[in-house]
Design a protein around this motif. Structure first.
Motif, PDB file in Angstrom:
ATOM      1  N   LEU A 111       0.851  -1.187   0.000  1.00  0.00           N
ATOM      2  CA  LEU A 111       0.000   0.000   0.000  1.00  0.00           C
ATOM      3  C   LEU A 111       0.889   1.239   0.000  1.00  0.00           C
ATOM      4  CD1 LEU A 111      -2.591  -1.149   2.703  1.00  0.00           C
ATOM      5  CD2 LEU A 111      -2.895  -1.169   0.222  1.00  0.00           C
ATOM      6  N   TYR A 112       0.423   2.296  -0.660  1.00  0.00           N
ATOM      7  CA  TYR A 112       1.274   3.460  -0.884  1.00  0.00           C
ATOM      8  C   TYR A 112       0.960   4.570   0.112  1.00  0.00           C
ATOM      9  CZ  TYR A 112       3.133   0.958  -4.753  1.00  0.00           C
ATOM     10  OH  TYR A 112       3.785   0.004  -5.488  1.00  0.00           O
ATOM     11  N   ALA A 516      -0.170  14.494  -5.869  1.00  0.00           N
ATOM     12  CA  ALA A 516       0.273  13.155  -6.242  1.00  0.00           C
ATOM     13  C   ALA A 516      -0.921  12.399  -6.797  1.00  0.00           C
ATOM     14  CB  ALA A 516       0.848  12.422  -5.033  1.00  0.00           C
ATOM     15  N   VAL A 517      -0.684  11.659  -7.869  1.00  0.00           N
ATOM     16  CA  VAL A 517      -1.729  10.870  -8.511  1.00  0.00           C
ATOM     17  C   VAL A 517      -1.389   9.399  -8.346  1.00  0.00           C
ATOM     18  CG1 VAL A 517      -2.751  10.263 -10.731  1.00  0.00           C
ATOM     19  CG2 VAL A 517      -2.359  12.658 -10.168  1.00  0.00           C
ATOM     20  N   PHE A 518      -2.264   8.648  -7.693  1.00  0.00           N
ATOM     21  CA  PHE A 518      -2.065   7.207  -7.518  1.00  0.00           C
ATOM     22  C   PHE A 518      -3.386   6.587  -7.057  1.00  0.00           C
ATOM     23  CE2 PHE A 518      -1.573   9.014  -3.382  1.00  0.00           C
ATOM     24  CZ  PHE A 518      -1.775   8.025  -2.428  1.00  0.00           C
ATOM     25  N   ASP A 519      -3.452   5.280  -7.097  1.00  0.00           N
ATOM     26  CA  ASP A 519      -4.662   4.552  -6.706  1.00  0.00           C
ATOM     27  C   ASP A 519      -4.599   4.294  -5.215  1.00  0.00           C
ATOM     28  OD1 ASP A 519      -6.885   2.957  -6.479  1.00  0.00           O
ATOM     29  OD2 ASP A 519      -6.136   1.341  -7.754  1.00  0.00           O
ATOM     30  N   LEU A 520      -5.088   5.243  -4.423  1.00  0.00           N
ATOM     31  CA  LEU A 520      -4.880   5.175  -2.974  1.00  0.00           C
ATOM     32  C   LEU A 520      -5.738   4.117  -2.295  1.00  0.00           C
ATOM     33  CD1 LEU A 520      -7.224   6.720  -1.022  1.00  0.00           C
ATOM     34  CD2 LEU A 520      -6.313   8.693  -2.206  1.00  0.00           C
ATOM     35  N   ASP A 521      -6.872   3.737  -2.919  1.00  0.00           N
ATOM     36  CA  ASP A 521      -7.767   2.761  -2.306  1.00  0.00           C
ATOM     37  C   ASP A 521      -7.797   1.428  -3.049  1.00  0.00           C
ATOM     38  OD1 ASP A 521      -8.987   3.763  -4.531  1.00  0.00           O
ATOM     39  OD2 ASP A 521     -10.800   4.461  -3.514  1.00  0.00           O
ATOM     40  N   ASN A 522      -6.902   1.265  -4.026  1.00  0.00           N
ATOM     41  CA  ASN A 522      -6.750   0.002  -4.753  1.00  0.00           C
ATOM     42  C   ASN A 522      -8.037  -0.492  -5.408  1.00  0.00           C
ATOM     43  OD1 ASN A 522      -4.023  -0.554  -4.654  1.00  0.00           O
ATOM     44  ND2 ASN A 522      -4.133  -1.674  -2.725  1.00  0.00           N
ATOM     45  N   ASP A 525      -8.810   2.748 -10.169  1.00  0.00           N
ATOM     46  CA  ASP A 525      -8.773   4.062 -10.818  1.00  0.00           C
ATOM     47  C   ASP A 525      -7.844   4.990 -10.045  1.00  0.00           C
ATOM     48  OD1 ASP A 525     -10.335   4.928  -8.602  1.00  0.00           O
ATOM     49  OD2 ASP A 525     -12.183   4.496  -9.692  1.00  0.00           O
ATOM     50  N   LEU A 526      -7.449   6.074 -10.693  1.00  0.00           N
ATOM     51  CA  LEU A 526      -6.471   6.989 -10.119  1.00  0.00           C
ATOM     52  C   LEU A 526      -7.129   8.086  -9.294  1.00  0.00           C
ATOM     53  CD1 LEU A 526      -3.949   7.419 -13.075  1.00  0.00           C
ATOM     54  CD2 LEU A 526      -3.656   6.050 -10.988  1.00  0.00           C
ATOM     55  N   ASP A 527      -6.597   8.312  -8.102  1.00  0.00           N
ATOM     56  CA  ASP A 527      -7.062   9.347  -7.193  1.00  0.00           C
ATOM     57  C   ASP A 527      -6.024  10.471  -7.138  1.00  0.00           C
ATOM     58  OD1 ASP A 527      -9.308   7.561  -6.288  1.00  0.00           O
ATOM     59  OD2 ASP A 527      -7.609   6.401  -5.524  1.00  0.00           O
ATOM     60  N   ILE A 528      -6.381  11.571  -6.483  1.00  0.00           N
ATOM     61  CA  ILE A 528      -5.505  12.746  -6.407  1.00  0.00           C
ATOM     62  C   ILE A 528      -5.428  13.206  -4.953  1.00  0.00           C
ATOM     63  CG2 ILE A 528      -5.116  15.121  -7.173  1.00  0.00           C
ATOM     64  CD1 ILE A 528      -7.015  14.503  -9.549  1.00  0.00           C
ATOM     65  N   VAL A 529      -4.215  13.406  -4.465  1.00  0.00           N
ATOM     66  CA  VAL A 529      -4.018  14.016  -3.141  1.00  0.00           C
ATOM     67  C   VAL A 529      -3.200  15.280  -3.336  1.00  0.00           C
ATOM     68  CG1 VAL A 529      -3.129  13.730  -0.803  1.00  0.00           C
ATOM     69  CG2 VAL A 529      -4.088  11.756  -2.013  1.00  0.00           C
ATOM     70  N   THR A 530      -3.677  16.382  -2.805  1.00  0.00           N
ATOM     71  CA  THR A 530      -2.987  17.660  -2.958  1.00  0.00           C
ATOM     72  C   THR A 530      -2.260  18.047  -1.674  1.00  0.00           C
ATOM     73  OG1 THR A 530      -4.787  19.088  -2.167  1.00  0.00           O
ATOM     74  CG2 THR A 530      -4.835  18.423  -4.500  1.00  0.00           C
ATOM     75  N   ASN A 531      -1.292  18.917  -1.814  1.00  0.00           N
ATOM     76  CA  ASN A 531      -0.725  19.615  -0.670  1.00  0.00           C
ATOM     77  C   ASN A 531      -1.104  21.076  -0.841  1.00  0.00           C
ATOM     78  OD1 ASN A 531       0.655  20.432   1.588  1.00  0.00           O
ATOM     79  ND2 ASN A 531       2.643  19.633   0.961  1.00  0.00           N
ATOM     80  N   PRO A 537      -4.883  19.303   3.241  1.00  0.00           N
ATOM     81  CA  PRO A 537      -4.859  18.797   1.867  1.00  0.00           C
ATOM     82  C   PRO A 537      -6.254  18.410   1.396  1.00  0.00           C
ATOM     83  CG  PRO A 537      -4.169  17.079   3.371  1.00  0.00           C
ATOM     84  CD  PRO A 537      -4.351  18.330   4.196  1.00  0.00           C
ATOM     85  N   GLN A 538      -6.324  18.015   0.138  1.00  0.00           N
ATOM     86  CA  GLN A 538      -7.525  17.385  -0.399  1.00  0.00           C
ATOM     87  C   GLN A 538      -7.196  15.938  -0.736  1.00  0.00           C
ATOM     88  OE1 GLN A 538     -10.007  20.137  -3.163  1.00  0.00           O
ATOM     89  NE2 GLN A 538      -7.894  20.803  -3.418  1.00  0.00           N
ATOM     90  N   VAL A 539      -8.118  15.044  -0.422  1.00  0.00           N
ATOM     91  CA  VAL A 539      -7.990  13.630  -0.770  1.00  0.00           C
ATOM     92  C   VAL A 539      -9.117  13.327  -1.741  1.00  0.00           C
ATOM     93  CG1 VAL A 539      -7.932  11.256   0.098  1.00  0.00           C
ATOM     94  CG2 VAL A 539      -6.950  13.109   1.470  1.00  0.00           C
ATOM     95  N   LEU A 540      -8.839  13.509  -3.013  1.00  0.00           N
ATOM     96  CA  LEU A 540      -9.856  13.450  -4.058  1.00  0.00           C
ATOM     97  C   LEU A 540      -9.949  12.030  -4.595  1.00  0.00           C
ATOM     98  CD1 LEU A 540      -8.787  16.771  -5.789  1.00  0.00           C
ATOM     99  CD2 LEU A 540     -10.865  16.419  -4.429  1.00  0.00           C
ATOM    100  N   VAL A 541     -10.986  11.330  -4.150  1.00  0.00           N
ATOM    101  CA  VAL A 541     -11.162   9.916  -4.487  1.00  0.00           C
ATOM    102  C   VAL A 541     -12.059   9.790  -5.709  1.00  0.00           C
ATOM    103  CG1 VAL A 541     -12.015   7.687  -3.652  1.00  0.00           C
ATOM    104  CG2 VAL A 541     -10.799   9.231  -2.093  1.00  0.00           C
ATOM    105  N   ASN A 542     -11.596   9.016  -6.659  1.00  0.00           N
ATOM    106  CA  ASN A 542     -12.236   8.834  -7.958  1.00  0.00           C
ATOM    107  C   ASN A 542     -13.255   7.696  -7.875  1.00  0.00           C
ATOM    108  OD1 ASN A 542     -12.789   8.476 -10.699  1.00  0.00           O
ATOM    109  ND2 ASN A 542     -10.654   8.479 -11.329  1.00  0.00           N
TER     110      ASN A 542
END
Length: 639
Positions: A111-112, A516-522, A525-531, A537-542
């Motif tokens: 997990l990342y 950062a763009v990565f699949d945070l919830d496996n 699809d790709l999600d976005i986390v901002t600083n 931050p924002q944890v933008l779940v796709n």
């Protein structure tokens, strides 16, 4: 003559002496809240959303999915904090460039995890628990870097043992190299590694410039934008003319290339390798444009011409004019990627500082910036520069065509691009962390969907990136005592106090700096986390995988003769009649290098026919068997 905005920047520091005291507020303020500037951001955003909704007939790609900010559900409580010179003691200086965000699997659990950087209060490492949940492990990991003004981070395996190590840059506090024990516990090895540089450091990345299988380190230094005087927080105070520092050669600080000698030791080889670009470089990256296997380096210059260096088996020579005769004047972010799937790497550059030279309305944000600046400020003739973002289409044979306007990739106040296939259709899209904060109006983050290589279409309102969660546009910035603001103070101190007595809380626009763009919830699809700057931050779940059946492949590289991360490798995935090309550089956002698998959206392709890897060692590897979609494909370099 300088523009109105430029004159404002030049004199902005004068205002600082008229501010009495302030309280940093992350909780709800107890004093009256006054926005500066006082625009009705919600109404502007609503109008922009309606305008964007009218463009849906242009989309030839799937856009009926949404991002949702699930910060609260994630458990992440990190808040970015800024130095006084970016808040109550506002100075037009490079402190407002903010911080990066980097991602890696620090403990080997698959997990990342996320590393957030901050100027004040230390950085934080959040462990991914799965299911979109995270836990703060900063203290046990030992990577907080308290008491320093952090800027950027890079994850990479410096000794090829299978664990991502961490490098952090700071402003005059000394950069830091952390060794990972493989379980997410880090040890500071900066001194023994020989990389104790202390400058106005910025972006950094690892790559193997000399093909010895060990990752080397390149560190960008901006230039001297602070004095030797320290403020109440212990930070060096910004120079009153910091924004004009690039005009003074004695303030330049050049990038440093450290060669990895093995056994966690590095040596400065900058001079002997021929790397000395002239400019204020906030970030850089590497690539292989000529296909010879040797990584070249592209340096951004945030106020002047960029620099591209070819690599001749470990020695560098500048070849900018040969490839890119005109570059953006105020370059801030960079990414090489193949936007049109022709197998050649194109180049996207974001230009922040040109946008700082003139005010633009929301209706003008897709236009290039005007450029009535003096050559002294430009550090070159006007004809040498692009004043806005640039997208260089790779035509082959070392030829590039600048197509940013035609392709629709201009935006306003951009920092760094993060590239990813957000709708998994096989065409890489662009997220740009954008906007400014105090004393500027609210600016949007941009998400550009790739319309099958023909154009990028604005989609941030369609996809739920804007407006932000709950319609938020502002955050507490500082407390101002209106009884102590003198009549000759700058407008952004005078105006909030009109009709007010005593203390007020100045509310400033929210703004992101990196993502950062990565699949945070496996879920595929790709999600976005901002600083975000001076905020959470924002944890933008796709929710793409919930809206339709998608097909994808993640490729994780393990080098043997090459560096273990496979940094510098080309990966080509063929599905049916389409081949997708990616270069493994670890770049995901401004001021950041992450250690992530490469993500390939496959569109309607329900199988993968072949995967080819061109390793940095020169070895080529072809996989045609046991290829399955919607899985992580781990490829170990063959001997």
């Amino acid at each position: 003559m300088l523009t109105k905005r430029a004159r404002s920047i030049a004199t902005g520091a004068i205002a600082a002496v008229f501010v009495a005291a302030y309280i940093r507020g992350d909780a709800a303020p107890s004093t009256p809240e006054v926005r500066y500037p006082p625009e009705d951001a919600a109404a502007l955003l609503a109008a922009r959303k309606q305008k964007q909704l009218k463009t849906v007939d242009q989309f030839r790609v799937f856009y009926q999915f949404q991002f949702e900010d699930k910060l609260e559900q994630s458990g992440i409580t990190f808040v970015n904090h800024v130095v006084d010179d970016a808040a109550s003691n506002y100075q037009p200086a490079h402190y407002d460039h903010g911080n990066g965000i980097a991602v890696a699997d620090v403990d080997g659990d698959g997990l990342y995890d996320i590393y957030f950087l901050s100027q004040v209060g230390g950085n934080e490492l959040w462990r991914n628990l799965g299911g979109g949940k995270f836990k703060n492990i900063t203290e046990e990991a030992g990577v907080g870097v308290p008491g320093r003004i952090s800027v950027s981070a890079a994850f990479a395996d410096i000794d090829n043992v299978g664990a991502p190590d961490l490098f952090v840059t700071t402003v005059r506090g000394g950069n830091v190299l952390f060794k990972n024990d493989g379980h997410g516990h880090f040890r500071d090895i900066t001194r023994e590694a020989g990389i104790e540089g202390a400058a106005h450091s910025s972006g950094a990345f690892f790559f193997d410039y000399d093909h010895d299988g060990l990752l080397d380190l390149l560190v960008c230094n901006v230039g001297r934008y602070t004095s030797d005087q320290k403020g109440a927080q212990g930070q060096y105070l910004a120079l009153p003319d910091a924004f004009f520092g690039h005009q003074f050669f004695d303030r330049y600080e050049f990038p440093v290339l450290y060669r990895n000698l093995g056994h966690n030791r590095f040596r400065d080889v900058t001079a002997e390798t021929g790397l000395k670009p002239v400019g204020w470089s906030g970030d850089a990256t590497f690539t292989d444009l000529n296909g010879d296997g040797w990584p070249q380096v592209y340096f951004l210059n945030m106020q002047g011409a960029n620099h591209f260096f070819e690599n001749h088996q470990g020695k560098f020579s500048e070849q900018t004019g040969r490839y890119f005769p005109k570059t953006p004047w105020g370059a801030m972010g960079i990414k090489f990627f193949d936007y049109d799937n022709d197998g050649r790497l194109d180049l996207f550059l974001t230009d922040m500082h040109s946008d700082m030279m003139a005010d633009a309305s929301p209706e003008e944000e897709k236009n290039k910036a005007p450029h009535p600046l003096e050559e002294k400020m430009l550090m070159g003739p006007t004809s040498s520069f692009i004043f806005g973002n640039a997208l260089y289409h790779n035509l082959g044979s070392g030829k590039f065509e600048e197509v940013s306007d035609r392709m629709g990739v201009e935006n306003y106040w951009p920092w760094g691009p993060s590239i990813g296939d957000f709708n998994a259709d096989g065409w890489d899209d662009i997220f740009i962390a954008s906007s400014m904060n105090f004393p500027y109006r609210y600016g949007i983050n941009s998400l550009l969907l790739n319309n099958r290589g023909q154009k990028f279409l604005d989609a941030e309102f369609l996809l739920g990136i804007e407006p932000r969660r709950g319609g938020r546009t502002h955050t507490p910035w500082f407390e101002l005592d209106c009884s102590k603001v003198r009549p000759d103070a700058k407008k952004y101190y005078q105006d909030p106090c009109k009709g007010q007595t005593g203390k007020i809380t100045v509310m400033a626009a929210l703004g992101s700096r990196s993502a950062a763009v990565f699949d945070l919830d496996n879920d595929g699809d790709l999600d976005i986390v901002t600083n975000d700057f001076n905020s959470a931050p924002q944890v933008l779940v796709n929710n793409l995988s919930e809206r339709r059946r998608i097909y994808w492949l993640k490729v994780k590289l393990i080098g043997t003769a090459s560096n273990r991360d496979g940094l510098g490798a080309f990966v080509r995935v063929t599905s049916g009649d389409r081949t997708l090309t990616k270069y493994n550089d670890g770049k995901s956002g401004y001021l950041s290098q992450s250690s992530l698998p490469l993500y390939f959206g496959l569109g309607d392709g329900q199988k993968v026919d072949r995967v080819q890897v061109d390793w940095p060692s020169g070895r080529k590897q072809l996989i045609t068997h046991d290829l399955r979609v919607n899985e992580v494909l781990q490829i170990t370099e063959t001997k």
